[in-house]
Design a protein around this motif. Sequence first.
Motif: not given
Length: 274
Positions: A13-26, A29-39
């Motif tokens: 998920x991180x690699x895809x976001x970095x490769x394609x740009x965060x703006x392309x994330x639903x 998906x942005x919330x899912x990645x944010x929650x990686x750091x607390x869960x």
Amino acid sequence: MSDKIHTGHRKRARDSALKNGMKHCAEHELLEMLLYYSLPRIDTNPIAHALIERFGSVKGVLDAKVSELKAVEGIGDTSAHLIRVMAEILCRYLTDDPEKRYRFDDVGKIAEFLYPKFVGVNVECLYIMLFNNRLNLLACEKLSEGVINCSDVMTRRIAELVITTGAAAVLLAHNHPNGLAIPSLADRDTTDILRQYFDNMNVTLLDHLVFADQKYASIMRERYGTHRISPVTQRYDEEFYESFYGKGDGSVHPDLPNGGDEDRADHTQESIIT
């Protein structure tokens, strides 16, 4: 095995976001990645979907109170705190203006500057912006939180700010949480009282704006029109105010969705988001 599955998924998920740009994330998906750091050991995908389902959008999630966030299964103190921190970081990012000589010479610029201060705020707050006679910002401060009134404490604080900054003009702004950008009778009365107060100090009250959702309304334009004293020319100057209000319908955050197609409540209500 479960941890390895989550680790692999998160890396992809991180690699895809970095490769394609965060703006392309639903949004989820942005919330899912944010929650990686607390869960760190939990599948955050269903929690992210639950947040969007409950609050409607990322904006709704960032605006939510801690107690509301914790009502979503999987969100505890740490995750709720992380989301509120992100909301505050966003607010600071949107309001930070390192260019001290920036001229706030139209109401659209002022609305763009003030709007983020009310994002996620669930109580009524009153702000004051203080300007020199070239409309460069000297200071911006929260005057009150809760019901707005013209108490001695507020007027003393206003006088201190005017004297300290040497302001030639001021602008007031407050929000209507969960309401409409339509000035109340009390808003109008307060504006009249403070206008007289500023006149006695030889300071121009440029306007008093009311914010709600993604809209704002001008009380001074509604009550006094454009035949008023300009802080720039120090005389009655309709040309100044026609220019000041003429650009007030511009877009503030073009990447955000439109706030709706409902009819405006009156001619003073202007959309921040177009």
